[in-house]
Design a protein around this motif. Structure first.
Motif, PDB file in Angstrom:
ATOM      1  N   THR A   1      37.110 -38.212  17.700  1.00  0.00           N
ATOM      2  CA  THR A   1      36.237 -37.160  18.467  1.00  0.00           C
ATOM      3  C   THR A   1      34.882 -36.906  17.649  1.00  0.00           C
ATOM      4  N   LEU A   2      33.821 -37.159  18.286  1.00  0.00           N
ATOM      5  CA  LEU A   2      32.611 -36.858  17.924  1.00  0.00           C
ATOM      6  C   LEU A   2      32.364 -35.350  17.549  1.00  0.00           C
ATOM      7  N   ARG A   3      31.723 -35.283  16.347  1.00  0.00           N
ATOM      8  CA  ARG A   3      31.466 -33.579  16.266  1.00  0.00           C
ATOM      9  C   ARG A   3      30.123 -33.560  15.565  1.00  0.00           C
ATOM     10  N   HIS A   4      29.220 -32.961  15.761  1.00  0.00           N
ATOM     11  CA  HIS A   4      28.062 -32.570  15.293  1.00  0.00           C
ATOM     12  C   HIS A   4      27.702 -31.082  15.453  1.00  0.00           C
ATOM     13  N   PRO A   5      27.177 -30.385  14.391  1.00  0.00           N
ATOM     14  CA  PRO A   5      26.790 -29.051  14.625  1.00  0.00           C
ATOM     15  C   PRO A   5      25.885 -28.539  15.329  1.00  0.00           C
ATOM     16  N   GLY A   6      24.677 -29.709  15.680  1.00  0.00           N
ATOM     17  CA  GLY A   6      23.743 -29.068  16.698  1.00  0.00           C
ATOM     18  C   GLY A   6      23.816 -29.096  17.908  1.00  0.00           C
ATOM     19  N   TYR A   7      25.093 -29.907  18.156  1.00  0.00           N
ATOM     20  CA  TYR A   7      25.232 -30.056  19.681  1.00  0.00           C
ATOM     21  C   TYR A   7      26.420 -29.742  20.280  1.00  0.00           C
TER      22      TYR A   7
ATOM     23  N   GLU B   1      16.141 -29.999  16.040  1.00  0.00           N
ATOM     24  CA  GLU B   1      14.838 -29.498  15.435  1.00  0.00           C
ATOM     25  C   GLU B   1      14.533 -30.336  14.257  1.00  0.00           C
ATOM     26  N   HIS B   2      15.460 -30.946  13.680  1.00  0.00           N
ATOM     27  CA  HIS B   2      15.175 -31.708  12.562  1.00  0.00           C
ATOM     28  C   HIS B   2      14.461 -32.971  12.740  1.00  0.00           C
ATOM     29  N   LEU B   3      13.695 -33.567  11.627  1.00  0.00           N
ATOM     30  CA  LEU B   3      13.154 -34.634  11.814  1.00  0.00           C
ATOM     31  C   LEU B   3      13.957 -35.767  11.661  1.00  0.00           C
ATOM     32  N   CYS B   4      13.550 -36.953  12.331  1.00  0.00           N
ATOM     33  CA  CYS B   4      14.427 -38.186  12.500  1.00  0.00           C
ATOM     34  C   CYS B   4      13.463 -39.092  11.955  1.00  0.00           C
ATOM     35  N   TYR B   5      14.033 -40.232  10.988  1.00  0.00           N
ATOM     36  CA  TYR B   5      13.270 -41.398  10.735  1.00  0.00           C
ATOM     37  C   TYR B   5      12.359 -41.834  11.671  1.00  0.00           C
ATOM     38  N   PRO B   6      11.197 -42.262  11.316  1.00  0.00           N
ATOM     39  CA  PRO B   6      10.038 -42.658  12.269  1.00  0.00           C
ATOM     40  C   PRO B   6      10.662 -43.642  13.244  1.00  0.00           C
ATOM     41  N   SER B   7      11.267 -44.706  12.894  1.00  0.00           N
ATOM     42  CA  SER B   7      11.529 -46.005  13.714  1.00  0.00           C
ATOM     43  C   SER B   7      12.929 -46.573  13.325  1.00  0.00           C
ATOM     44  N   VAL B   8      13.697 -46.805  14.384  1.00  0.00           N
ATOM     45  CA  VAL B   8      15.004 -47.240  14.316  1.00  0.00           C
ATOM     46  C   VAL B   8      15.087 -48.600  14.705  1.00  0.00           C
TER      47      VAL B   8
END
Lengths: 407, 445
Positions: B4-10, B40-47
């Motif tokens: 199961t995928l779990r993540h607090p923001g979603y 709302e958090h920043l993500c790394y500029p490029s992936v």
């Protein structure tokens, strides 16, 4: 390793972790200006002095800041600028310009309106003319910042640079030209007339951090207590490995980002296993990963190419030779499982070309038939052998063929 | 198998649906989610995400973005012939068509950054925006400053935006000469055989049971797995051949559980598919037609390559044979093959020929016209006069691309040619004129 949680207010763990993530991500992704730049005190002073002289005394100056990627050139400039603008006298008189949009930023659109300009020199002269303020006899000092300076060098005749440096040398409006570049040999690229107008002042920034500084940076970024890292030998070894491969802080931030992404409500702290996993992801060999996904036929073709390279010491090969080598292997095996027709082998070969694991020697593709076009293998023997170890369900005779010398 | 995928923001439910839509890719989706963090958090500029074709890169990102309703734009670099198209697409998706119309004709990067900043300050968002670039290897061929700028877009526009690159080629081949901002590298591994079976079995036909379909998939993988592991190709082949597989079942000859008989029926068919449909020698339409025809009427399927086997006139065949001999025999051996009394010719090196110098491996060599004509007169049994009709046949051979002209068009007196046919082709032709070509080839002495 435990994070300092806010003990004063009893916030639930989930929210605490979320805030933590937010804060740390800002640190890692957006390069914030530190209060005092570490390790670059002398360069900082030098640049500050230079710009102050331009701003306050109307002296024209030019300087180049040279340093490898991630050494902190933009950071240095921004912190100097910040300090400069804190001084009130300076803040009035200094005008900071990004060269791409001079006209727009100086709100000169309405003035430029219906005038037609000839050369860039006239344009620039007009600009500087327009900067003369009414109440002061001299014009305001202008600071030009050129980021990626080595790209401006490739313009035709280096017109822009010539004009800027010309203005800085002649007794016209006081300008300061600051260039940021990562090429150490940038002066060789300048034309003679441009070079003579440049003041040859360079500020060098090198990643002079030592390993303890590096470790300290890790702690600072993650706001950890200083004693933790001595206790976990694994983390220190991994950090040392990263430090040895590249000293700059950007790659450190990448590693910490991977570690940070593994923090969640169920595991609110970073353990050495996380650091190990993050390090493994940073150091993964991309080509070996791609080799893992090839089909058996393609893998056999690569082994055949490896044997050809060993036998003929790196001379280029074509599909016919590779197929021939493969057929010799099949003759020794009694089963006919891999007896594919030439077009099927050709399709596998083209797939390898698409993945850029092999490439044609020269681009005279029109003249020769496809199966006779000479190619080069872009993989190392050690990568192939390593990929074979990890390849899922690799038949043993293929492995043995790869290990045997000269097929 | 499904974690199961779990993540607090979603939202939990949405994540559940995502896990269902992405079989065998839950680990990668989880990794991506954890890197993306809360909206709302920043993500790394490029992936930078790399992996084989059909390993699910675009699919995973598509599903994630749509299900979680994140602001994003999917750009395929193949479509963006010029940077203007790229900039327009991005501005339109994020800020609407009015913003896109603000771009001047022939926009540069600075115009794009300026308009983006303007729009950003007017309509700020607190969620991370994503720009996803598929087939990113095309970016290497555009202007040199585009890729480094995209890698640091977050810094240039001062907004919470992340650029994700998807590509088949590894990052080491993208890096510009003077370096750039390094993106986070993620690898999407290929599917294993079990995972392929699992995914292919999901396409099951409604009127047959799931076990029946998965036994079919098993047989298909057994034939094709060693050649091709591309999911899209395998699905295509599975869809095309399923009706043929079910034929004996419909005719009532076998039952669903008789896997051995079904295998025996379908295996030669699949082998033929490998030589035709897999190589795109016949189109899928032709293949389906061929399957519907009665078994006895089926002759050889005429693939694309078969159409090159044209009927040539008698002298043209001999001209082609002469050209082949001229290309693949070294010039010094002509005397031995084509003169009646050549005496004893000592081969200078009697050692076993090194295979590498075998001309059949290196390719055809160019030869002057005179040499080919000399060989031609020698191999043709009757006396032939050098008329214009012979020479015009040479030009028509060049037009048919059986010969290639190597010399420049200006050289009219000593043109050079190369023979462009394969060994099988020339053997077939020489058989029709009763000429034993193998006897005349140096490599087969």
């Amino acid at each position: 390793m435990s994070k300092r949680k806010t003990k004063e207010t009893h916030v639930p763990v989930g929210e605490c972790v979320a805030q933590l993530q937010k804060l740390l991500r800002e640190h890692l992704c957006r390069e914030e200006l530190p209060e005092t730049p570490e390790g670059v005190a002398s360069q900082h002073k030098h640049l500050l002095e230079l710009l102050r002289r331009t701003a306050l005394h109307g002296e024209s100056n030019s300087v180049l800041i040279v340093g490898p990627r991630g050494a902190g050139k933009t950071m240095l400039f921004k912190s100097v600028l910040k300090e400069l603008l804190e001084n009130e006298d300076v803040a009035e008189t200094l005008l900071q310009v990004h060269l791409n949009e001079i006209t727009r930023q100086l709100h000169l659109e309405n003035v430029v309106g219906d005038k037609v300009f000839g050369s860039f020199a006239e344009n620039l002269a007009f600009l500087l003319e327009a900067l003369k303020k009414g109440d002061r006899s001299s014009s305001r000092p202008v600071l030009f910042l050129l980021d990626e300076f080595d790209l401006f060098v490739h313009h035709k005749n280096q017109t822009l640079l010539y004009n800027l440096f010309d203005v800085s040398q002649s007794a016209q409006a006081p300008v300061a030209v600051v260039g940021l570049t990562c090429r150490l040999d940038v002066l060789e690229l300048l034309e003679k007339r441009v070079k003579s107008r440049f003041s040859h002042r360079q500020i060098h920034l090198f990643n002079s951090a030592t390993f303890p500084d590096y470790v300290q940076r890790v702690e600072k970024q993650l706001s950890l207590p200083a004693t933790f890292l001595d206790q976990r030998q694994i983390s220190v070894d991994i950090l040392r490995r990263h430090f040895n491969s590249s000293k700059d802080f950007r790659s450190l931030h990448m590693l910490l980002m991977f570690c940070l992404s593994r923090v969640s409500v169920s595991k609110p702290s970073i353990k050495p296993a996380d650091v190990l996993e993050a390090s493994r992801m940073c150091f993964a060999d991309a080509k070996a990963n791609m080799l893992h996904g090839l089909s058996i036929l393609e893998l056999c073709l690569i082994i055949a190419m490896k044997h050809l390279n060993d036998l003929y010491e790196g001379e280029p090969f074509n599909l016919q030779m590779v197929h021939n080598e493969f057929k010799k292997f099949l003759q020794r095996k009694s089963s006919t499982m891999y007896n594919f027709e030439q077009p099927v082998v050709m399709k596998a070969f083209e797939h390898l070309q698409q993945l850029e694991l092999i490439r044609p020697l020269d681009s005279s593709a029109a003249r020769t038939q496809r199966e006779f076009q000479l190619m080069k293998l872009l993989l190392d023997t050690s990568q192939i052998m390593e990929a074979l170890q990890k390849y899922p369900q690799c038949p043993t005779d293929v492995k043995q063929w790869a290990m045997s010398a000269f097929g | 198998m499904t974690e199961t995928l779990r993540h607090p923001g979603y939202d939990e439910e949405k994540l559940q649906r995502i896990a269902e839509l992405l079989p065998c890719r839950e680990v990668q989706a989880g990794l991506l989610l954890s890197l993306m963090g809360q909206p709302e958090h920043l993500c790394y500029p490029s992936v930078f995400i790399y992996g084989h074709r059909a390993s699910g890169k675009s699919h995973v990102l598509n599903i994630l973005m749509e299900q979680l309703e994140l602001p994003h734009v999917m750009v395929s670099c193949v479509e963006c012939l010029s940077v203007a198209l790229l900039f327009e697409q991005v501005l339109q998706s994020f800020f609407g068509a009015d913003a896109a119309s603000l771009l001047p004709r022939g926009p540069s990067l600075s115009d794009f950054v300026r308009i983006y900043r303007q729009q950003c300050s007017e309509s700020p968002t607190y969620q991370t925006r994503y720009i996803i670039m598929e087939k990113a290897e095309m970016l290497r061929d555009t202007e040199a400053n585009l890729l480094p700028a995209l890698l640091r877009l977050q810094e240039l526009v001062e907004d919470n935006v992340t650029v994700i690159f998807l590509s088949e080629i590894v990052w080491d081949k993208f890096r510009p000469n003077t370096g750039c901002f390094e993106p986070l590298l993620l690898h999407f591994p290929d599917y294993s055989k079990g995972e392929l079976q699992q995914i292919l079995s999901k396409d099951k036909h409604p009127s047959y049971s799931a076990e029946f379909y998965s036994s079919y998939v098993n047989i298909l993988l057994g034939v094709f797995y060693s050649v091709c592991r591309d999911l899209k190709e395998l699905r295509h082949l599975a869809a095309l051949n399923f009706s043929k597989f079910c034929e004996p079942l419909e005719e009532g000859k076998v039952k669903e559980s008789d896997t051995h008989k079904l295998w025996r029926h379908i295996e030669p068919h699949l082998k033929k598919a490998m030589q035709t449909v897999y190589l795109r020698e016949v189109s899928s339409h032709q293949w389906e037609q061929m399957q519907e025809m009665d078994n006895k009427d089926v002759g050889a399927v005429r693939g694309l390559s078969a159409h090159t086997h044209v009927e040539l006139p008698y002298y043209s065949k001999f001209l082609l044979i002469a050209a082949y001999l001229a290309s693949y025999n070294p010039a010094r051996t002509d005397k031995r093959f084509f003169l009646k009394h050549h005496g004893k010719i000592k081969k200078p090196n009697i050692l076993k020929k090194n295979e590498k110098t075998s001309n059949h491996l290196l390719g055809p060599k160019p030869f002057p016209l005179d040499r080919m004509l000399a060989i031609f007169y020698s191999v043709v049994d009757s006396r032939v006069a050098p008329t214009a009709s012979i020479f015009s046949q040479i030009s028509s051979l060049v037009t048919l691309q059986l010969l290639n002209q190597v010399s420049h068009d200006d050289q009219l007196d000593a043109p050079k040619y190369k023979c462009a046919v394969s060994m099988d082709f020339i053997c077939a032709i020489s058989r029709t004129v009763n000429f034993d070509i193998v006897k005349y080839l140096y490599d087969f002495l």
